[in-house]
Design a protein around this motif. Structure first.
Motif, PDB file in Angstrom:
ATOM      1  N   ASP A   1      23.673  25.161  45.195  1.00 14.09           N
ATOM      2  CA  ASP A   1      24.682  24.726  46.158  1.00 14.09           C
ATOM      3  C   ASP A   1      25.243  25.963  46.839  1.00 14.09           C
ATOM      4  OD1 ASP A   1      26.300  23.112  47.610  1.00 14.09           O
ATOM      5  OD2 ASP A   1      27.624  22.524  45.960  1.00 14.09           O
ATOM      6  N   LYS A   2      25.802  25.811  48.033  1.00  9.81           N
ATOM      7  CA  LYS A   2      26.425  26.941  48.706  1.00  9.81           C
ATOM      8  C   LYS A   2      27.610  26.465  49.530  1.00  9.81           C
ATOM      9  CE  LYS A   2      23.303  27.067  52.738  1.00  9.81           C
ATOM     10  NZ  LYS A   2      22.363  27.915  53.511  1.00  9.81           N
ATOM     11  N   SER A   3      28.536  27.370  49.783  1.00 10.90           N
ATOM     12  CA  SER A   3      29.721  27.074  50.578  1.00 10.90           C
ATOM     13  C   SER A   3      30.203  28.338  51.262  1.00 10.90           C
ATOM     14  CB  SER A   3      30.825  26.491  49.674  1.00 10.90           C
ATOM     15  OG  SER A   3      31.009  27.299  48.527  1.00 10.90           O
ATOM     16  N   GLU A   4      31.154  28.186  52.182  1.00 13.40           N
ATOM     17  CA  GLU A   4      31.656  29.314  52.952  1.00 13.40           C
ATOM     18  C   GLU A   4      32.645  30.146  52.144  1.00 13.40           C
ATOM     19  OE1 GLU A   4      33.314  28.005  56.623  1.00 13.40           O
ATOM     20  OE2 GLU A   4      31.365  27.455  57.479  1.00 13.40           O
ATOM     21  N   LEU A   5      32.588  31.449  52.373  1.00 15.00           N
ATOM     22  CA  LEU A   5      33.466  32.388  51.674  1.00 15.00           C
ATOM     23  C   LEU A   5      34.265  33.210  52.671  1.00 15.00           C
ATOM     24  CD1 LEU A   5      34.330  33.920  49.033  1.00 15.00           C
ATOM     25  CD2 LEU A   5      32.414  35.468  49.489  1.00 15.00           C
ATOM     26  N   GLU A   6      35.563  33.251  52.481  1.00 14.11           N
ATOM     27  CA  GLU A   6      36.402  34.151  53.265  1.00 14.11           C
ATOM     28  C   GLU A   6      36.276  35.551  52.656  1.00 14.11           C
ATOM     29  OE1 GLU A   6      38.977  34.495  56.581  1.00 14.11           O
ATOM     30  OE2 GLU A   6      38.081  32.676  55.781  1.00 14.11           O
ATOM     31  N   PRO A   7      35.802  36.553  53.424  1.00 17.34           N
ATOM     32  CA  PRO A   7      35.596  37.895  52.858  1.00 17.34           C
ATOM     33  C   PRO A   7      36.853  38.443  52.182  1.00 17.34           C
ATOM     34  CG  PRO A   7      34.619  37.747  55.035  1.00 17.34           C
ATOM     35  CD  PRO A   7      35.408  36.480  54.844  1.00 17.34           C
ATOM     36  N   GLY A   8      36.665  38.995  51.001  1.00 20.69           N
ATOM     37  CA  GLY A   8      37.774  39.581  50.256  1.00 20.69           C
ATOM     38  C   GLY A   8      38.426  38.646  49.261  1.00 20.69           C
ATOM     39  N   ALA A   9      38.022  37.377  49.229  1.00 23.55           N
ATOM     40  CA  ALA A   9      38.633  36.425  48.302  1.00 23.55           C
ATOM     41  C   ALA A   9      38.254  36.765  46.860  1.00 23.55           C
ATOM     42  CB  ALA A   9      38.194  35.004  48.644  1.00 23.55           C
ATOM     43  N   ILE A  10      39.154  36.429  45.944  1.00 29.44           N
ATOM     44  CA  ILE A  10      38.893  36.671  44.530  1.00 29.44           C
ATOM     45  C   ILE A  10      38.841  35.340  43.794  1.00 29.44           C
ATOM     46  CG2 ILE A  10      40.086  38.885  44.722  1.00 29.44           C
ATOM     47  CD1 ILE A  10      42.339  37.760  43.097  1.00 29.44           C
ATOM     48  N   ASP A  11      38.348  35.348  42.565  1.00 27.79           N
ATOM     49  CA  ASP A  11      38.217  34.131  41.770  1.00 27.79           C
ATOM     50  C   ASP A  11      39.471  33.903  40.933  1.00 27.79           C
ATOM     51  OD1 ASP A  11      37.408  34.992  38.652  1.00 27.79           O
ATOM     52  OD2 ASP A  11      37.179  36.518  40.197  1.00 27.79           O
ATOM     53  N   ALA A  12      39.510  32.758  40.227  1.00 24.78           N
ATOM     54  CA  ALA A  12      40.692  32.392  39.446  1.00 24.78           C
ATOM     55  C   ALA A  12      40.940  33.328  38.277  1.00 24.78           C
ATOM     56  CB  ALA A  12      40.548  30.960  38.942  1.00 24.78           C
ATOM     57  N   LEU A  13      39.878  33.759  37.586  1.00 22.02           N
ATOM     58  CA  LEU A  13      40.056  34.656  36.448  1.00 22.02           C
ATOM     59  C   LEU A  13      40.568  36.016  36.909  1.00 22.02           C
ATOM     60  CD1 LEU A  13      39.820  35.301  33.478  1.00 22.02           C
ATOM     61  CD2 LEU A  13      37.367  35.697  33.781  1.00 22.02           C
ATOM     62  N   SER A  14      39.997  36.553  37.978  1.00 19.96           N
ATOM     63  CA  SER A  14      40.472  37.838  38.506  1.00 19.96           C
ATOM     64  C   SER A  14      41.893  37.727  39.052  1.00 19.96           C
ATOM     65  CB  SER A  14      39.522  38.351  39.594  1.00 19.96           C
ATOM     66  OG  SER A  14      38.218  38.546  39.078  1.00 19.96           O
ATOM     67  N   ALA A  15      42.264  36.534  39.552  1.00 25.69           N
ATOM     68  CA  ALA A  15      43.627  36.331  40.039  1.00 25.69           C
ATOM     69  C   ALA A  15      44.646  36.533  38.930  1.00 25.69           C
ATOM     70  CB  ALA A  15      43.766  34.931  40.629  1.00 25.69           C
ATOM     71  N   PHE A  16      44.275  36.146  37.719  1.00 20.65           N
ATOM     72  CA  PHE A  16      45.128  36.360  36.555  1.00 20.65           C
ATOM     73  C   PHE A  16      45.506  37.835  36.434  1.00 20.65           C
ATOM     74  CE2 PHE A  16      46.034  36.947  32.076  1.00 20.65           C
ATOM     75  CZ  PHE A  16      46.619  35.756  31.671  1.00 20.65           C
ATOM     76  N   TYR A  17      44.541  38.718  36.714  1.00 17.37           N
ATOM     77  CA  TYR A  17      44.779  40.165  36.621  1.00 17.37           C
ATOM     78  C   TYR A  17      45.368  40.731  37.909  1.00 17.37           C
ATOM     79  CZ  TYR A  17      42.269  39.970  32.238  1.00 17.37           C
ATOM     80  OH  TYR A  17      41.903  39.667  30.944  1.00 17.37           O
ATOM     81  N   LYS A  18      44.979  40.170  39.051  1.00 14.18           N
ATOM     82  CA  LYS A  18      45.535  40.620  40.337  1.00 14.18           C
ATOM     83  C   LYS A  18      47.061  40.487  40.341  1.00 14.18           C
ATOM     84  CE  LYS A  18      45.138  41.572  44.876  1.00 14.18           C
ATOM     85  NZ  LYS A  18      44.516  42.795  45.429  1.00 14.18           N
ATOM     86  N   LEU A  19      47.570  39.412  39.749  1.00 12.44           N
ATOM     87  CA  LEU A  19      49.012  39.197  39.702  1.00 12.44           C
ATOM     88  C   LEU A  19      49.734  40.290  38.923  1.00 12.44           C
ATOM     89  CD1 LEU A  19      49.022  35.342  39.159  1.00 12.44           C
ATOM     90  CD2 LEU A  19      50.049  36.533  41.107  1.00 12.44           C
ATOM     91  N   ARG A  20      49.012  40.993  38.056  1.00  9.70           N
ATOM     92  CA  ARG A  20      49.611  42.055  37.248  1.00  9.70           C
ATOM     93  C   ARG A  20      49.655  43.399  37.965  1.00  9.70           C
ATOM     94  NH1 ARG A  20      46.296  41.953  31.741  1.00  9.70           N
ATOM     95  NH2 ARG A  20      47.463  43.912  31.525  1.00  9.70           N
ATOM     96  N   THR A  21      49.090  43.485  39.151  1.00  8.87           N
ATOM     97  CA  THR A  21      48.984  44.786  39.826  1.00  8.87           C
ATOM     98  C   THR A  21      50.171  45.117  40.723  1.00  8.87           C
ATOM     99  OG1 THR A  21      47.787  43.875  41.745  1.00  8.87           O
ATOM    100  CG2 THR A  21      46.468  44.551  39.835  1.00  8.87           C
ATOM    101  N   TYR A  22      51.069  44.166  40.926  1.00  7.00           N
ATOM    102  CA  TYR A  22      52.182  44.386  41.855  1.00  7.00           C
ATOM    103  C   TYR A  22      53.428  44.901  41.138  1.00  7.00           C
ATOM    104  CZ  TYR A  22      49.362  41.522  45.017  1.00  7.00           C
ATOM    105  OH  TYR A  22      48.344  41.022  45.795  1.00  7.00           O
ATOM    106  N   ASN A  23      54.208  45.703  41.864  1.00  4.41           N
ATOM    107  CA  ASN A  23      55.542  46.087  41.407  1.00  4.41           C
ATOM    108  C   ASN A  23      56.537  45.129  42.071  1.00  4.41           C
ATOM    109  OD1 ASN A  23      54.809  48.376  39.798  1.00  4.41           O
ATOM    110  ND2 ASN A  23      54.443  49.517  41.684  1.00  4.41           N
ATOM    111  N   TYR A  24      56.868  44.066  41.377  1.00  6.31           N
ATOM    112  CA  TYR A  24      57.628  42.978  41.978  1.00  6.31           C
ATOM    113  C   TYR A  24      59.096  43.351  42.202  1.00  6.31           C
ATOM    114  CZ  TYR A  24      53.643  39.971  40.915  1.00  6.31           C
ATOM    115  OH  TYR A  24      52.389  39.403  40.848  1.00  6.31           O
TER     116      TYR A  24
END
Length: 286
Positions: free
Chosen positions: A172-195
């Motif tokens: 199967d295939k679908s469209e991807l917005e360049p630079g998007a991340i997956d759900a598991l990586s999002a878990f870690y992406k949220l930890r990278t900010y100085n809120y």
């Protein structure tokens, strides 16, 4: 039934999986992927520098307990792995294992394992593996194995190979917005900010064949006590958007340790149709 946030139908039916991936609902809409006519060349980053600018590092292991409406539903382990080389480039590598507990077998039985390989410069997802096993009461056992490849530079497509209940794999295939991340990586992406309270952070994510925005709004700092210890944490409200339109049903909050340099995610809490689910940090090692 309309279940909350899933990626490629992952964790749709278990409270364990729902909590691990933040309970974000997805609606039947999508953004149009804008593929660059002249792709930017990939950054070549040395293996030793892959995790250099992140608060997490290889061999980190975070153990969580998951609760549904006050009941102990299961456990989850999220790991940061050694960098892996894919097509001559080194990548960040995350993995997750989750399962319902023996005590939960009369309600639901489920096991999941996932691996994500992301670009070190922005955590954009490159490759994803998922194994899902469900054995619900009064229904047939379900097993699925997926391999998902993401092309950000050339075709802006997502290519899936899906093997269900040991039947021949389907593509199967679908469209991807360049630079998007997956759900598991999002878990870690949220930890990278100085809120900072009131200052929102936003990034693009891909799941269940859709491109969408995740917005994190810091609300306040407060002490959170879990089995892993007591952490001064930033309480953050999470919302999902397609364009400017809010798509979320129910509220989702995460607490990220603000004083600990690793910025571990200490607690996740959200509403579902049948009660609420939350996940608490039991221990973290690195």
């Amino acid at each position: 039934m309309n279940y909350p946030f899933t990626f490629s139908r992952t964790f749709q039916l278990t409270t364990l999986g729902l909590t691990v991936f933040f309970l974000f609902p997805l609606m039947p809409q999508k953004l149009s992927a804008l593929c660059p006519q002249k792709p930017k060349p990939r950054l070549s980053i040395n293996k030793d520098d892959v995790y250099k600018n992140y608060p997490f590092s290889p061999n980190e292991s975070a153990h969580y307990t998951v609760y549904w409406s006050g009941l102990h539903a299961g456990t989850a382990i999220l790991k940061v792995n050694q960098a892996e080389k894919i097509k001559n480039f080194w990548h960040v590598a995350f993995s997750m294992e989750a399962q319902t507990g023996e005590w939960f077998k009369h309600i639901y039985i489920a096991k999941y394992a996932a691996k994500a390989f992301s670009r070190p410069e922005d955590l954009a997802i490159i490759k994803f593996h998922l194994f899902e096993y469900r054995d619900p009461p009064f229904s047939a056992t379900f097993k699925e194995l997926k391999t998902i490849l993401y092309d950000h530079e050339n075709t802006c497509k997502v290519y899936e190979s899906i093997e269900t209940n040991n039947k021949p794999a389907k593509g199967d295939k679908s469209e991807l917005e360049p630079g998007a991340i997956d759900a598991l990586s999002a878990f870690y992406k949220l930890r990278t900010y100085n809120y900072q309270v009131g200052k929102k952070q936003r990034f693009l994510t891909f799941s269940s064949k859709k491109n969408w925005w995740l917005e994190a709004k810091p609300l306040k700092e407060e002490k959170i006590e879990v089995n892993a210890g007591t952490f001064m944490s930033m309480k953050i409200k999470l919302d999902t958007y397609f364009g400017k339109e809010l798509q979320q049903k129910g509220e989702v909050y995460v607490w990220i340790a603000s004083k600990d340099p690793r910025h571990p995610m200490v607690k996740i809490e959200g509403d579902v149709k049948l009660g609420s689910v939350y996940m608490l940090l039991d221990k973290i090692s690195s």
